[in-house]
Motif scaffolding. Structure first.
Motif, mmCIF file in Angstrom:
data_model
loop_
_atom_site.group_PDB
_atom_site.id
_atom_site.type_symbol
_atom_site.label_atom_id
_atom_site.label_comp_id
_atom_site.label_asym_id
_atom_site.label_seq_id
_atom_site.Cartn_x
_atom_site.Cartn_y
_atom_site.Cartn_z
ATOM 1 N N ILE A 123 57.003 48.073 45.449
ATOM 2 C CA ILE A 123 57.439 49.235 45.847
ATOM 3 C C ILE A 123 57.041 50.224 44.747
ATOM 4 N N SER A 124 56.599 51.480 45.467
ATOM 5 C CA SER A 124 56.066 52.398 44.139
ATOM 6 C C SER A 124 56.262 53.963 44.849
ATOM 7 N N ARG A 125 56.103 54.821 44.044
ATOM 8 C CA ARG A 125 56.185 56.293 44.333
ATOM 9 C C ARG A 125 55.075 56.684 45.198
ATOM 10 N N GLY A 126 54.200 56.177 45.288
ATOM 11 C CA GLY A 126 52.982 56.618 46.262
ATOM 12 C C GLY A 126 53.350 57.228 47.486
ATOM 13 N N SER A 127 52.501 57.614 48.281
ATOM 14 C CA SER A 127 52.546 58.075 49.614
ATOM 15 C C SER A 127 53.202 57.022 50.616
ATOM 16 N N GLU A 128 54.294 57.768 51.165
ATOM 17 C CA GLU A 128 55.322 56.789 51.943
ATOM 18 C C GLU A 128 54.665 56.013 53.165
ATOM 19 N N THR A 129 54.805 54.620 53.062
ATOM 20 C CA THR A 129 54.183 53.980 53.877
ATOM 21 C C THR A 129 54.701 53.787 55.194
ATOM 22 N N PRO A 130 53.846 54.052 56.469
ATOM 23 C CA PRO A 130 54.386 54.171 57.902
ATOM 24 C C PRO A 130 54.811 52.685 58.151
ATOM 25 N N THR A 131 55.803 52.818 59.007
ATOM 26 C CA THR A 131 56.378 51.448 59.446
ATOM 27 C C THR A 131 55.289 50.716 60.430
ATOM 28 N N VAL A 132 55.175 49.500 60.354
ATOM 29 C CA VAL A 132 54.311 48.801 61.334
ATOM 30 C C VAL A 132 55.101 47.901 62.480
ATOM 31 N N THR A 133 54.717 48.343 63.474
ATOM 32 C CA THR A 133 55.425 47.844 64.634
ATOM 33 C C THR A 133 54.724 46.805 65.522
ATOM 34 N N SER A 134 53.412 46.742 65.589
ATOM 35 C CA SER A 134 52.788 45.722 66.413
ATOM 36 C C SER A 134 52.242 44.842 65.656
ATOM 37 N N VAL A 135 52.669 43.502 65.823
ATOM 38 C CA VAL A 135 51.869 42.408 64.783
ATOM 39 C C VAL A 135 51.942 40.917 65.660
ATOM 40 N N VAL A 136 51.078 40.409 65.195
ATOM 41 C CA VAL A 136 50.827 39.022 65.910
ATOM 42 C C VAL A 136 51.978 38.050 65.608
ATOM 43 N N ASN A 165 51.948 28.414 48.681
ATOM 44 C CA ASN A 165 51.658 27.713 47.573
ATOM 45 C C ASN A 165 50.184 28.388 46.938
ATOM 46 N N ARG A 166 49.744 29.264 47.716
ATOM 47 C CA ARG A 166 48.383 29.774 47.090
ATOM 48 C C ARG A 166 48.618 30.442 45.736
ATOM 49 N N ASP A 167 47.661 30.609 44.818
ATOM 50 C CA ASP A 167 47.860 30.858 43.500
ATOM 51 C C ASP A 167 47.801 32.381 43.304
ATOM 52 N N SER A 168 47.096 33.090 44.110
ATOM 53 C CA SER A 168 47.173 34.596 43.905
ATOM 54 C C SER A 168 47.656 35.193 45.531
ATOM 55 N N VAL A 169 48.677 36.270 45.391
ATOM 56 C CA VAL A 169 49.120 36.792 46.416
ATOM 57 C C VAL A 169 48.980 38.303 46.383
ATOM 58 N N GLU A 170 48.161 39.056 47.207
ATOM 59 C CA GLU A 170 48.172 40.600 47.150
ATOM 60 C C GLU A 170 49.172 41.029 47.694
ATOM 61 N N LEU A 171 50.167 41.495 47.083
ATOM 62 C CA LEU A 171 51.671 42.049 47.782
ATOM 63 C C LEU A 171 51.143 43.402 48.367
ATOM 64 N N ARG A 172 51.760 43.494 49.464
ATOM 65 C CA ARG A 172 51.891 44.562 50.268
ATOM 66 C C ARG A 172 52.507 45.776 49.315
ATOM 67 N N SER A 173 51.559 46.914 49.300
ATOM 68 C CA SER A 173 52.287 47.845 48.592
ATOM 69 C C SER A 173 52.961 48.949 49.585
ATOM 70 N N ILE A 174 54.208 49.118 49.380
ATOM 71 C CA ILE A 174 54.954 49.876 49.874
ATOM 72 C C ILE A 174 55.361 51.282 49.351
ATOM 73 N N GLY A 175 55.041 52.329 49.798
ATOM 74 C CA GLY A 175 55.197 53.772 49.071
ATOM 75 C C GLY A 175 56.473 54.142 49.571
ATOM 76 N N LEU A 183 56.805 46.298 58.326
ATOM 77 C CA LEU A 183 57.767 46.952 57.790
ATOM 78 C C LEU A 183 58.324 47.736 59.070
ATOM 79 N N ILE A 184 59.823 47.634 58.984
ATOM 80 C CA ILE A 184 60.602 48.070 60.109
ATOM 81 C C ILE A 184 61.636 49.262 59.553
ATOM 82 N N ALA A 185 61.341 50.299 60.208
ATOM 83 C CA ALA A 185 62.590 51.389 60.034
ATOM 84 C C ALA A 185 63.777 51.290 61.167
#
Length: 819
Positions: A163-176, A242-252, A324-326
């Motif tokens: 989580i950072s001060r970047g541009s605010e992340t829009p909520t994602v509503t459609s997922v598989v 268990n994967r070694d490297s995880v690219e974390l979702r950036s949430i602004g 990401l749900i509001a």
């Protein structure tokens, strides 16, 4: 023999002289009274009690320790105290075999059986809010507004949020749909977690509903397809965890403030609240005239009631589905969110054609059960007229109503108010909370499986505090069920059975239970005896050990302090008003009376324990010695008497609360022989406000009054307190017009003294300046103002207290006793 008699006579004269009360004596530094213990807490092993104390009359208190079974307390070591305080805030795992705590910004894990301590972190940045998740295998904590986790077995540390001060992340509503519940999986942008926006736009609606149905049909029909899918999903979950490297979702989060960041017990759902400060809202400034620099400085202060409010939003991040749900808080999500308060009917032109707005809310929680299968949120409307306890479906963000508390005045009461509300889980199906549903704050248990609510306590009394036992089988309660002015400690089963009273003295208790629940340490006091510290086993009828005995000096004990009589006064509406009465000796009675008005509004002063108004208590003894009858009452809005009493001043401060004082004055003349022309009134803060309203609106009842640091116009006080009672000045101007003394200053007939500190950041000095100008314009000459250049709302300097109360005494002696 003659010389011996002379010596005895001189000694008796000296004792008598020392026992005589003067304003200068009672308003000295309170150390002359003695020293009472405070801030009581236990060692983690339940063998020591720590507390603040000052038996040697030093400049300030020190921390002392008392070991159970020892003869006396001893001064404690600073490093030991700091560590004990940290460990006392430890969080246990579900089996209570391990606990984790923060000490000096780092995290430590303790094995309870062996007492072995493992250091988890050693960093420059502070870690805080640790807790156990994922079957107690991981410790999750906050650092730099993000969540991290530490595996107890392997020692590996994972960052869970980005989580950072970047541009605010829009909520994602459609997922598989995919992935199992639990684990730290997901979090990165990958091709299987989010449906491409192009696909959503080009696929016909009929296909979007048909294809999932067909897929499900295939799985239902063919075992081989279902088994292959289960294996494929299991492999994906394993690799994800268990994967070694995880690219974390950036949430602004933009420029919003992050609050209450936490994760579910299964590690899947991250929840947090964002606060957006209002775009406008002018802050007040309090000038400070007497400074070390010789220049006037400005003290930044609060806004005034009605200033724009900030906005709260609540979010859920599903790590498994990378969604990401509001959480919606509209009329479809929260029942009654658009309900208008009753007072709007008084303003048809203002509200008649206006569409009811969706009220702002603040979501507290979630409060997860131990397994992470159920989450509860405590939702408060920003106008504080509604409280919703709702079940949160973290996967969808949907809310389900479990309990709604609506109050046309404002939500409040012990364990109910927004800050410090009672809430917790007994087991995976039952949670507990407090509510004023019956008009008194009581303890309730809600079963989410049976969808049922049960009251564990009931009656015309209030539950003041609640603690759940370590084994989740009993509650420990502090209540005033025997009498509004008496407190006692009880035990009751979580099913509501087996209630047992543990303490038995008349007075007040402040109880601190040992971590193992075998002991209670408590501060106890009586009306004329300040607080001392005691300890006993946590069961009825057990021996009591007194730990401290310095609350009263020999000088203080030399005077026979009165035990005020607790009485009731019939009010004009049939209610009974509790009061404390100080009567003079019959030979000294001067037929004059003084009524003291306690401050804060929502506060209790008619009780059997040592009052926080100890200076006023001593002053009342002095007045009684001089022949005055003194009374102070728990008027409408005082605490300890339930919802109707608490909210009796809604939309009219200076209404029923002032009526109660007028009724008390009437009772004094009818029952205690007081001359109706010799009644004075005084008090500070809210007490100062009532004094003004009394002299301005019922001028024939009170011959003289002293208003100390009074609110003179509620439109200039703060929002949190005032808007509860009077709403907002631009929405409910009638309430403010009826409740503000400055509007009634023309009614001043008798004698008024006003005292106010000039650096008061609570009730600003501006209040009394504006009133002074009004009195000048009205041509009033029967008032005076005493200002205290270096005092805030609560006076500190003995010289200020002395000056103020000498003026009060002079006012009463000159105006109430003159022929």
């Amino acid at each position: 023999m003659k010389n011996k008699l002379l010596i005895v006579g001189f000694l008796l004269a000296g004792i008598t002289a020392s026992a005589q009360l003067t304003v200068e004596k009672i308003m000295r530094d309170p150390k002359w009274i003695g020293t009472s213990p405070s801030n009581v807490f236990w060692s983690p092993d339940s063998k020591k009690i720590f507390f603040s104390w000052n038996p040697d009359q030093k400049i300030s208190d020190s921390i002392y320790a008392y070991t159970i079974g020892s003869s006396a307390p001893v001064k404690a070591n600073l490093q030991e105290i700091q560590l004990v305080q940290s460990v006392n805030n430890a969080v246990f795992n579900d089996k209570r075999t391990k606990k984790v705590y923060t000490h000096k910004g780092d995290l430590f894990l303790v094995d309870v059986a062996t007492n072995k301590t493992t250091r988890i972190t050693q960093t420059q940045d502070p870690e805080f809010s640790p807790r156990f998740i994922l079957n107690d295998e991981w410790v999750v904590y906050n650092r730099n507004q993000n969540l991290f986790s530490w595996n107890i077995e392997s020692g590996i540390t994972l960052q869970l949020t980005n989580i950072s001060r970047g541009s605010e992340t829009p909520t994602v509503t459609s997922v598989v749909t995919g992935g199992g519940r639990g684990g730290f999986g997901g979090g990165g942008f990958n091709n299987t977690s989010v449906i491409p926006q192009r696909s959503q736009q080009s696929t016909p609606a009929s296909v979007q509903t048909q294809e999932p149905w067909l897929r499900q049909q295939q799985l239902d029909l063919f075992d081989v397809l279902r088994e292959r899918k289960e294996k494929r999903d299991a492999r994906a979950d394993f690799l994800r965890v268990n994967r070694d490297s995880v690219e974390l979702r950036s949430i602004g989060i933009g420029d919003k403030n992050l609050q209450n960041l936490q994760i579910s017990p299964d590690g899947r759902f991250v929840t947090y609240r964002l606060y957006t400060a209002p775009a406008s809202g002018k802050n007040t400034i309090v000038p400070d005239y007497v400074t070390e620099s010789g220049f006037t400085t400005d003290i930044p202060a609060r806004t005034k009631v009605g200033a724009p409010l900030g906005k709260y939003e609540f979010f859920i991040y599903d790590k498994t589905k990378d969604k990401l749900i509001a959480v919606a808080t509209d009329s479809a999500a929260i029942p009654g969110i658009m309900d208008q308060p009753d007072y709007v009917k008084d303003y048809p032109k203002l509200f008649g054609n206006r569409r009811a707005p969706v009220r702002g809310v603040m979501i507290n929680g979630p409060y997860w059960n131990a397994s992470g299968s159920v989450a509860i949120v405590d939702i408060r409307s920003q106008d504080n007229k509604d409280r919703w306890i709702m079940q949160l479906d973290a996967e969808t963000g949907k809310l389900k109503l479990l309990d709604r508390q609506r109050d046309e005045a404002w939500i409040g009461g012990p364990g109910v108010s927004g800050f410090g509300a009672t809430f917790g889980w007994i087991d995976d199906n039952r949670f507990y909370f407090q509510s004023e549903a019956t008009g008194y704050s009581h303890l309730y248990v809600y079963d989410v499986k049976a969808n049922s609510k049960k009251a564990l306590t009931s009656g015309k009394y209030e539950v003041q505090s609640v603690s759940l036992s370590n084994d989740n089988k009993v509650f420990y309660l502090l209540t005033n069920e025997e009498h509004p002015g008496k407190l006692n400690w009880y035990r009751i089963g979580t099913d509501g059975n087996g209630k047992e009273k543990i303490t038995d003295k008349t007075g007040g208790y402040e109880v601190s239970m040992s971590p193992d629940e075998k002991w209670i340490a408590y501060r106890y006091s009586y009306s004329n005896k300040p607080w001392e510290l005691f300890v006993q086993e946590n069961a009825a009828g057990k021996p009591v050990t007194q730990v401290t005995n310095k609350a009263m000096t020999e000088e203080f004990k030399a005077y026979a302090w009165k035990d005020p009589q607790v009485i009731t006064i019939p009010a004009r509406d049939g209610q009974q008003i509790y009061a404390r009465l100080y009567e003079p000796a019959k030979a000294k009675k001067n037929k004059a009376a003084v009524i003291f008005v306690h401050g804060a509004g929502y506060l209790q002063n008619v009780h059997y324990w040592w009052s926080s108004y100890f200076r006023e208590y001593m002053f009342h003894n002095l007045l009684a010695d001089q022949g005055y009858t003194v009374i102070d009452i728990d008027y409408r809005a005082s605490s300890g008497y339930g919802r109707d009493w608490r909210t009796g001043i809604y939309r009219h401060m200076g209404g029923k609360d002032l009526d109660d004082h007028v009724d008390a004055a009437k009772m004094l003349t009818e029952k205690y022989g007081i001359d109706a022309g010799k009644i004075g009134i005084y008090g500070g803060s809210y007490g100062g406000f009532i004094t003004l309203m009394g002299l301005f609106t019922t001028p024939d009842v009170f011959k003289a009054g002293a208003a100390l640091r009074p609110v003179t116009d509620w439109a200039h006080y703060n929002h949190g307190y005032t808007s509860n009672i009077l709403n907002e000045p631009f929405n409910d101007s009638i309430a403010y017009a009826k409740s503000s003394p400055i509007n009634f200053a023309k009614g001043l007939k008798n004698n008024l003294l006003i005292c106010h500190g000039m650096v008061d950041v609570n009730v600003h000095f501006q209040d009394v300046v504006r009133l002074s100008q009004k009195l000048i314009e009205l041509g009033k000459d029967n008032w005076e103002l005493a200002v205290y250049p270096m005092e805030d709302h609560g006076f500190v300097e003995p010289s200020s207290w002395t000056d103020e109360y000498k003026r009060i005494l002079k006012l009463f002696n000159e105006k109430l006793l003159k022929k």
